[in-house]
Motif scaffolding. Structure first.
Motif, mmCIF file in Angstrom:
data_model
loop_
_atom_site.group_PDB
_atom_site.id
_atom_site.type_symbol
_atom_site.label_atom_id
_atom_site.label_comp_id
_atom_site.label_asym_id
_atom_site.label_seq_id
_atom_site.Cartn_x
_atom_site.Cartn_y
_atom_site.Cartn_z
ATOM 1 N N ALA A 20 0.827 -1.215 0.000
ATOM 2 C CA ALA A 20 0.000 0.000 0.000
ATOM 3 C C ALA A 20 0.859 1.263 0.000
ATOM 4 N N GLU A 21 1.999 1.233 0.709
ATOM 5 C CA GLU A 21 2.808 2.459 0.778
ATOM 6 C C GLU A 21 3.445 2.790 -0.579
ATOM 7 N N VAL A 22 3.706 1.754 -1.384
ATOM 8 C CA VAL A 22 4.268 1.992 -2.721
ATOM 9 C C VAL A 22 3.206 2.670 -3.596
ATOM 10 N N LEU A 23 1.997 2.123 -3.556
ATOM 11 C CA LEU A 23 0.910 2.694 -4.358
ATOM 12 C C LEU A 23 0.594 4.114 -3.883
ATOM 13 N N GLU A 24 0.623 4.315 -2.570
ATOM 14 C CA GLU A 24 0.334 5.633 -2.015
ATOM 15 C C GLU A 24 1.372 6.662 -2.480
ATOM 16 N N GLY A 25 2.616 6.233 -2.555
ATOM 17 C CA GLY A 25 3.672 7.134 -3.035
ATOM 18 C C GLY A 25 3.389 7.613 -4.451
ATOM 19 N N HIS A 26 2.847 6.735 -5.269
ATOM 20 C CA HIS A 26 2.523 7.129 -6.650
ATOM 21 C C HIS A 26 1.236 7.952 -6.689
ATOM 22 N N ARG A 27 0.262 7.572 -5.848
ATOM 23 C CA ARG A 27 -1.022 8.291 -5.867
ATOM 24 C C ARG A 27 -0.852 9.750 -5.465
ATOM 25 N N LYS A 28 -0.007 9.970 -4.457
ATOM 26 C CA LYS A 28 0.020 11.328 -3.898
ATOM 27 C C LYS A 28 0.717 12.341 -4.814
ATOM 28 N N VAL A 29 1.428 11.865 -5.848
ATOM 29 C CA VAL A 29 2.011 12.839 -6.787
ATOM 30 C C VAL A 29 1.080 13.131 -7.974
ATOM 31 N N THR A 30 -0.091 12.487 -7.987
ATOM 32 C CA THR A 30 -1.035 12.818 -9.067
ATOM 33 C C THR A 30 -1.876 14.035 -8.661
ATOM 34 N N LEU A 31 -2.169 14.888 -9.611
ATOM 35 C CA LEU A 31 -2.994 16.064 -9.322
ATOM 36 C C LEU A 31 -4.457 15.689 -9.110
ATOM 37 N N THR A 32 -4.873 14.556 -9.659
ATOM 38 C CA THR A 32 -6.251 14.102 -9.448
ATOM 39 C C THR A 32 -6.416 13.432 -8.093
ATOM 40 N N GLY A 33 -5.307 13.070 -7.442
ATOM 41 C CA GLY A 33 -5.393 12.366 -6.164
ATOM 42 C C GLY A 33 -5.805 10.913 -6.318
ATOM 43 N N ARG A 34 -5.737 10.392 -7.528
ATOM 44 C CA ARG A 34 -6.050 8.966 -7.754
ATOM 45 C C ARG A 34 -5.099 8.405 -8.806
ATOM 46 N N ASN B 227 -4.154 11.421 -35.020
ATOM 47 C CA ASN B 227 -2.985 10.909 -35.742
ATOM 48 C C ASN B 227 -1.742 11.623 -35.238
ATOM 49 N N ASP B 228 -0.660 10.854 -35.023
ATOM 50 C CA ASP B 228 0.583 11.423 -34.492
ATOM 51 C C ASP B 228 0.319 12.085 -33.135
ATOM 52 N N VAL B 229 -0.628 11.504 -32.397
ATOM 53 C CA VAL B 229 -0.924 11.958 -31.026
ATOM 54 C C VAL B 229 -0.115 11.091 -30.067
ATOM 55 N N HIS B 230 0.489 11.723 -29.071
ATOM 56 C CA HIS B 230 1.306 10.999 -28.086
ATOM 57 C C HIS B 230 0.726 11.355 -26.722
ATOM 58 N N LEU B 231 -0.186 10.535 -26.285
ATOM 59 C CA LEU B 231 -1.055 10.890 -25.160
ATOM 60 C C LEU B 231 -0.490 10.381 -23.837
ATOM 61 N N ASN B 232 -0.188 11.328 -22.937
ATOM 62 C CA ASN B 232 0.170 10.972 -21.559
ATOM 63 C C ASN B 232 -1.122 10.887 -20.767
ATOM 64 N N LEU B 233 -1.377 9.766 -20.119
ATOM 65 C CA LEU B 233 -2.623 9.619 -19.373
ATOM 66 C C LEU B 233 -2.272 9.178 -17.958
ATOM 67 N N ASN B 234 -2.212 10.138 -17.047
ATOM 68 C CA ASN B 234 -1.702 9.822 -15.706
ATOM 69 C C ASN B 234 -2.358 10.660 -14.607
ATOM 70 N N GLY B 235 -3.385 11.412 -14.931
ATOM 71 C CA GLY B 235 -4.049 12.229 -13.918
ATOM 72 C C GLY B 235 -3.326 13.530 -13.625
ATOM 73 N N GLY B 236 -2.244 13.780 -14.345
ATOM 74 C CA GLY B 236 -1.432 14.963 -14.061
ATOM 75 C C GLY B 236 -0.481 14.621 -12.924
ATOM 76 N N ILE B 237 0.799 14.831 -13.154
ATOM 77 C CA ILE B 237 1.785 14.469 -12.122
ATOM 78 C C ILE B 237 2.401 15.753 -11.570
ATOM 79 N N ARG B 238 2.496 15.844 -10.258
ATOM 80 C CA ARG B 238 3.218 16.950 -9.619
ATOM 81 C C ARG B 238 4.681 16.512 -9.526
ATOM 82 N N TRP B 239 5.532 17.070 -10.376
ATOM 83 C CA TRP B 239 6.927 16.587 -10.484
ATOM 84 C C TRP B 239 7.728 16.922 -9.259
#
Ligand SMILES: NC(=O)c1ccc[n+]([C@@H]2O[C@H](COP(=O)([O-])OP(=O)(O)OC[C@H]3O[C@@H](n4cnc5c(N)ncnc54)[C@H](OP(=O)(O)O)[C@@H]3O)[C@@H](O)[C@H]2O)c1
Length: 229
Positions: A182-196, A217-229
């Protein structure tokens, strides 16, 4: 209508994408390494077929795809994860992933190009590690960035066939992640701007959009909820 080929469709996100398109009444073919496993998973899904080949042995690919008829869409999403760092560089593992994801993916498209519909598309999966390296992501970051170059050249060379790439963040409900502490998943969750964390259904929706939207076409889609770097 031709088939939708899901390379890496026997588990995880690929299986969910296959379920979606089978549910839409589309002709779906899933692939994995083992033909018997792929056939049995296809039968359980109600998919049109299952094929087996190892992307890291690219000479196996064209013969394995020879029996396919007309193809509308190709989704390239097979993966063998490689924890590799430049300090402890494992050549065998690096060659395996680079070959399967860059040469193998390209050979699938090469082998199918005479059967690809002009209204069809190719979708190549990369991932967040292209922008967000971590210790041990040397090969994964390299191939995910390589997916961008591959997608761009395929879009030019295959036009008017559309070619796109999709780069998910951590998809928390996939088999690879769901059993992590759970702590590994939480570490990834908390850097998303969506909080999920990204969910499998989010990825399936993005695949459907990229395959079916006639201007994607020629779309390169990042799908991650927005990441707070
Ligand atoms: N899960 C995530 O959070 C996440 C995040 C970012 C990006 N992605 C990307 O999304 C895609 C799917 O990820 P996933 O987690 O759903 O994968 P997964 O559950 O690990 O499934 C991997 C698939 O690849 C096939 N495969 C493995 N090695 C192969 C080889 N050498 N030749 C041919 N097929 C092979 C497997 O088939 P068999 O086992 O039947 O052989 C299986 O169908 C990958 O490209 C991954 O990089 C996933």
């Amino acid at each position: 209508m031709g088939a939708i080929i899901i390379v890496g469709g026997t588990s995880g996100l690929g299986l969910a994408v296959a379920e979606h398109f089978v549910g839409q009444g589309r002709e779906v073919v899933v692939t994995g390494r083992d033909p018997d496993r792929a056939k049995s998973i296809a039968a359980e899904l109600g998919a049109a077929g299952g094929l087996g080949f190892d992307l890291s042995k690219p000479e196996q690919i064209a013969p394995a795809l020879a029996e396919l008829g007309a193809v509308d869409h190709v989704v390239l999403m097979a993966i063998e994860r490689d924890a590799n760092s430049v300090g402890a560089y494992d050549l065998t593992q690096a060659l395996q992933l680079v070959t399967m994801k860059l040469v193998g993916y390209t050979e699938v498209v090469h082998a199918l190009q005479d059967r690809l519909s002009e209204q069809g598309s190719v979708l190549v999966f990369g991932g967040l590690a292209k922008d967000r390296p971590y210790p041990g992501s040397t090969t994964v970051s390299t191939v995910n960035a390589g997916v961008l170059g591959l997608t761009r050249t395929l879009a030019v060379e295959l036009a008017p066939i559309r070619v796109n790439s999709l780069h998910p963040g951590i998809v928390g409900d996939t088999p690879f992640w769901s059993d992590k502490p759970a702590e590994v998943l939480e570490g990834h969750r908390k850097v998303t701007l969506t909080g999920r964390l990204t969910a499998t259904k989010d990825i399936v929706g993005a695949v459907a959009f990229l395959l079916e939207n006639a201007s994607a076409n020629d779309v390169h889609l990042n799908l991650n909820g927005g990441i707070r770097w």
